[in-house]
Design an enzyme around this catalytic site. Sequence first.
Site, PDB file in Angstrom:
ATOM      1  CE1 TYR A   1      -3.026  -3.037   0.318  1.00 32.37           C
ATOM      2  CE2 TYR A   1      -3.318  -2.582   2.653  1.00 32.37           C
ATOM      3  CZ  TYR A   1      -3.598  -3.350   1.536  1.00 32.37           C
ATOM      4  OH  TYR A   1      -4.453  -4.426   1.652  1.00 32.37           O
TER       5      TYR A   1
ATOM      6  N   GLY B   1     -16.986   0.535  -1.503  1.00 29.66           N
ATOM      7  CA  GLY B   1     -17.749   1.769  -1.434  1.00 29.66           C
ATOM      8  C   GLY B   1     -19.036   1.765  -2.229  1.00 29.66           C
ATOM      9  CG  PHE B   2     -21.381  -0.264  -6.071  1.00 29.84           C
ATOM     10  CD1 PHE B   2     -21.459   0.634  -7.122  1.00 29.84           C
ATOM     11  CD2 PHE B   2     -22.414  -1.174  -5.911  1.00 29.84           C
ATOM     12  CE1 PHE B   2     -22.537   0.625  -7.993  1.00 29.84           C
ATOM     13  CE2 PHE B   2     -23.488  -1.209  -6.783  1.00 29.84           C
ATOM     14  CZ  PHE B   2     -23.555  -0.299  -7.832  1.00 29.84           C
TER      15      PHE B   2
END
Length: 328
Positions: free
Chosen positions: A67, A219-220
Amino acid sequence: MTTESTIKPMIEPSISLGRSDLTLSAMGLGCMGMSEFYGPSDEAESIRTLHAALAMGVNFFDTADIYGPHTNETLLGRAFADRWDQLVLATKFGIVRGEDRNFRGFNGRPGYVAQACEASLKRLGRQHIDLYYMHRKDPEVPIEETVGAMKGLVEAGKVRYLGLSEVTPDDLRRAHAVHPISALQTEYSLWSREPEAELFEVCAELGITFVAYSPLGRGFLTGKIPNRESLSEDDWRRTNPRFQEETMAANQRFVALLEELAAEKEATAAQIALAWVHSQNSSLVTIPGTRKITRLAENLGALQIAFSDEEEARIRAALPEQTAGARY
């Protein structure tokens, strides 16, 4: 401005990490988006959110060496330098990216495992890692060899407990035979229900905690992403099959169901999505990601929502059998 002194605890650690002596908060915090993938971020805001999470009772934080790459571990190292005794930190190795951020492949070779661990410890500023995951299985290396190297890290005192991410039930059993696996991390949500087929059962049998990542469908499922154009130009989701215009349109039926239930329970779609995941497995931990304290508090509120048997049956009956678009 919200400060740590004004934040009240919302949860207490209640889920055992495998058969270890560690106890996790039922909802942890996924930290990936604080460094990349989901558009611009603010480091100061991220650190405030990390500190707020601790104050709210969250004690489980998830990161990985890729990340950033690498910068997310450094961020957590700064944020928690004087607070490590208050939390359980999980990080991962096995996916290789260059400094140009391009994907270079997978690496589960024993020598690399040791090198990756040392690099993570240095970035975090720690002497040990609480939970060390193999992020993805290297198809060129038997899982027994990779886990054998991870076992060596435990014996050396550099890692306390081991985890795997996105492996098959057979891989999980083979790995567990080499050294006890404490956690399995796999995507699980209303639109990614594959773990229900076998993984839940194997985890229960072997005493492995299931950690659900992306419980909000990246997030959808919050209903806050109406179309692809609402994503910033540098948002990784623009390349994901489920975030193309046609698949997003087809998958709006998930959002419609969540919003209907949210209205009935005076909650948000995100809270309903998270509450549903938690209702499926009492030994499960979720790690939704956020950079904002307000979203963090909203997510934690999901733990107060329960469904009746009738509501559970209704949700199951309304769920589409297939989700439009592959996960990756």
